[in-house]
Design a protein around this motif. Structure first.
Motif, PDB file in Angstrom:
ATOM      1  N   ASP A  61      42.053  42.806  47.790  1.00 13.64           N
ATOM      2  CA  ASP A  61      41.746  41.772  46.786  1.00 13.64           C
ATOM      3  C   ASP A  61      40.802  42.385  45.764  1.00 13.64           C
ATOM      4  O   ASP A  61      39.930  43.194  46.112  1.00 13.64           O
ATOM      5  CB  ASP A  61      41.045  40.560  47.426  1.00 13.64           C
ATOM      6  N   SER A  67      38.817  41.494  41.643  1.00 18.18           N
ATOM      7  CA  SER A  67      38.678  40.739  40.397  1.00 18.18           C
ATOM      8  C   SER A  67      37.624  41.422  39.534  1.00 18.18           C
ATOM      9  O   SER A  67      36.596  41.885  40.039  1.00 18.18           O
ATOM     10  CB  SER A  67      38.267  39.291  40.672  1.00 18.18           C
ATOM     11  N   ARG A  78      38.290  35.183  37.650  1.00 17.83           N
ATOM     12  CA  ARG A  78      39.685  35.584  37.434  1.00 17.83           C
ATOM     13  C   ARG A  78      40.067  36.688  38.413  1.00 17.83           C
ATOM     14  O   ARG A  78      39.641  37.823  38.268  1.00 17.83           O
ATOM     15  CB  ARG A  78      39.863  36.071  35.986  1.00 17.83           C
ATOM     16  N   ARG A  79      40.856  36.328  39.414  1.00 12.17           N
ATOM     17  CA  ARG A  79      41.275  37.312  40.423  1.00 12.17           C
ATOM     18  C   ARG A  79      42.487  38.078  39.903  1.00 12.17           C
ATOM     19  O   ARG A  79      43.455  37.495  39.415  1.00 12.17           O
ATOM     20  CB  ARG A  79      41.605  36.607  41.735  1.00 12.17           C
ATOM     21  N   ILE A  80      42.415  39.416  40.035  1.00 14.23           N
ATOM     22  CA  ILE A  80      43.483  40.281  39.522  1.00 14.23           C
ATOM     23  C   ILE A  80      44.470  40.651  40.626  1.00 14.23           C
ATOM     24  O   ILE A  80      45.682  40.578  40.436  1.00 14.23           O
ATOM     25  CB  ILE A  80      42.880  41.566  38.903  1.00 14.23           C
ATOM     26  N   ARG A 108      45.700  40.082  44.699  1.00  8.40           N
ATOM     27  CA  ARG A 108      45.620  39.135  45.815  1.00  8.40           C
ATOM     28  C   ARG A 108      46.409  39.684  47.015  1.00  8.40           C
ATOM     29  O   ARG A 108      47.636  39.781  46.959  1.00  8.40           O
ATOM     30  CB  ARG A 108      46.192  37.773  45.413  1.00  8.40           C
TER      31      ARG A 108
END
Length: 593
Positions: free
Chosen positions: A348, A350, A355-357, A359
């Motif tokens: 994971d 971000s 804002r998670r890039i 996953r």
């Protein structure tokens, strides 16, 4: 304004550099003491010469005149010797601090460099190194010695004359120093504003010049000039206030000194009238006051400049306070790349918490195999390469190379094992040879040229008037996008890494050049673990495995044929690109007919 704490911190930072040359510091201090002793002795000898020539004697005081000349000479000689001996200390300190800042900037994370303002930062470093030079020279060998000289003069006057001479000198000094400190502190606001605006103006100028073509495309020269002038206007206002306040400071200092000298001369003249002092005593008091006036005036100047130097150094040392986001762990070992298998385990990531890039990204690149990653812009493809290089740390999960967690190995060994051809190639403002040889600095000319041939750029280079010595310009702007890309490919070929990353490596090439280089890329990636980040699907049809990403997740994976048979996102992307290529080729076909 710099706080006292930050000022002391800046001064304390310089101490280790001074201790590098203890012998030179001792010699400098010795020469300084001798110079000050000679300086204080000069008026005493001059007094005796005047007394010997006051009309009551009929002989020429040749010995005293010779002594006076020798002392004058040695006063200057010891001062110059002090400067010559201490020069090595000053210049080495500047070099050491500049190197420390330079290395620290390279140790900082990519996040810092994406946010930095290059023009302003370079100006901060430039002013900071100059501030170090002034601080070392004047604080150590001017302020302290001047105070010592003032005390010596006060002791001499106190021992030889009325106590009021020493009292008036002390009162004059206290008023002078208090006035200087108060006004200088007030003026520092203007200096800080000047520094801020100077850095801001330089940032805007550099940014505008680096984007010269963009400015021209949109005819925005006037807009850029206006933005630049806005910073200069604020700088000008602060500079005028600084200069005006300096004039008032100098006038006030002169008034204080003039009043002190006048009172002392009145006391000395009255002493002559009362027969308690000779003409030589009057000359002595006047000489000492003039001798004190110069260092006092200089003391005010030195204090102002030291405060300015500390303000200039504040931002430069502030860079050293920036914390490296990615650091080698204690006891980190060198990476053993081996066959360079790569494993992303439930990663994971971000850039910002909001804002998670990536996953739960989980995949493997077996040794010697090629895995391609495709997906729409913003899906997280290039982030995989940045995490592999450890420009950032994963928020969760692990990245492994040959079973080794990359967080537990040294960054240098990790990056030495990986070669990348980025989408946006930026070259050094040097020759083509230098930029290719940068991939392996100890490579021979034959090896550099062989790498250029493999990247299909050798023939182009030798056709140039200066060949491999042709300068590419700042950021490589003298070369076309395709030429820059081929230089980047040659550079990576020369590095011969265990793990290869191609991040849109042929995006700047035309179809003909792309096909030629694709053949070479396949050859150099054979038997090497390779990660290909691609936009054009036609370039990765031979990959052993293709990963399809969307919104930071792997939504499909398999070979080209398997993904087409699945008739999912990849098949849809392939169909769209095939249609686009057909549309592009249609006009050419019509022209042939």
């Amino acid at each position: 304004m710099s706080s006292g704490k930050s000022d002391w911190s800046a001064v304390k930072t310089l101490f280790p550099y001074l201790l590098e040359f203890p012998g030179r510091i001792f010699l400098s201090a010795l020469f300084l003491i001798l110079a000050k002793a000679a300086g204080v002795t000069v008026p005493l000898v001059f007094k005796h010469i005047v007394d010997a020539l006051d009309g009551k004697t009929v002989y020429l005081p040749v010995f005293l005149l010779l002594v006076y000349g020798f002392i004058r000479f040695f006063n200057t000689l010891f001062g110059e010797l002090k400067d010559a001996v201490f020069a090595k200390v000053t210049q080495r300190a500047i070099r050491r601090v500049a190197m420390k800042v330079f290395l620290h900037l390279h140790a900082l994370s990519l996040r810092f460099h994406l946010d930095r303002q290059t023009g302003g930062m370079s100006r901060d470093i430039e002013r900071g190194t100059k501030g170090i030079s002034f601080l070392l020279n004047f604080m150590l060998f001017n302020i302290i010695p001047t105070i010592v000289e003032i005390l010596l003069v006060a002791v001499i006057l106190l021992s030889k004359y009325d106590v009021w001479f020493a009292i008036i000198i002390c009162i004059t000094l206290v008023v002078y120093i208090g006035f200087t400190l108060a006004i200088t502190e007030w003026r520092m606001t203007f200096r800080k504003t000047m520094n801020d605006m100077d850095s801001k103006a330089n940032t805007r100028a550099i940014d505008s010049l680096l984007n010269y073509e963009t400015v021209k495309y949109f005819s925005n020269e006037s807009f850029e000039a206006k933005r630049y002038d806005e910073s200069l206007e604020t700088w000008e206002d602060a500079a005028v206030k600084s200069q005006t306040s300096l004039a008032w400071l100098n006038a006030g200092q002169s008034a204080i000194i003039a009043i002190g000298i006048t009172i002392l001369m009145w006391l000395a003249a009255r002493g002559i009238v009362d027969k308690t002092m000779t003409m030589g005593d009057l000359v002595l008091v006047n000489a000492y006051m003039l001798q004190l006036y110069m260092p006092l005036n200089f003391l005010g100047f030195v204090y102002r400049e030291i405060r300015h130097s500390l303000a200039d150094m504040e931002k430069m040392f502030g860079l050293l306070d920036e914390f490296p986001e990615v650091r080698d762990r204690e006891g980190a070992k060198d990476l053993v790349p081996g066959a360079a298998s790569v494993r992303f385990e439930h990663v994971d990531f971000s850039y910002e918490t909001s804002r998670r890039i990536l996953r739960d990204v989980d995949f493997e690149i077996p040794p010697g195999k090629t895995v391609a990653v495709v997906g729409h812009s913003g899906s997280g493809k290039s982030t995989l390469a940045r995490l592999l290089f450890r420009f950032y740390e994963a928020d969760g999960g692990r990245v492994l190379i040959e079973g080794q967690d990359i967080r537990n190995v040294t960054q240098k060994s990790l990056r030495s094992a990986i070669g990348i051809v980025p989408q946006d190639t930026v070259l050094f403002n040097d020759s083509i040879y230098y930029n290719i040889a940068y991939g392996r600095l100890d490579a021979s000319p034959d090896e550099v040229m062989e790498a250029a041939k493999m990247a299909h750029i050798h023939d182009f280079v030798v056709s140039l008037p200066q060949g491999y010595e042709t300068l590419v310009g700042e950021r490589g702007l003298k070369l076309s996008g395709g030429e820059k890309q081929r230089v980047a490919i040659a550079r990576t070929i020369l590095k011969a890494p265990a793990l290869l990353i191609f991040d849109e490596a042929t995006s700047a090439l035309d179809s003909k050049s792309e096909k030629g280089i694709q053949t070479e890329l396949k050859r150099i990636s054979a038997n090497r673990t390779t990660l290909v980040i691609a936009h054009r699907l036609s370039t990765i049809v031979d990959a052993d495995r293709i990963l399809v990403m969307d919104k930071g997740r792997i939504i499909e994976q398999g070979s080209h044929r398997e993904l087409l048979d699945r008739n999912g996102t990849y098949a849809h992307m392939w169909a769209l690109q095939q249609q686009e290529e057909e549309k592009i080729s249609e006009p050419a076909d019509n022209q042939v007919e």
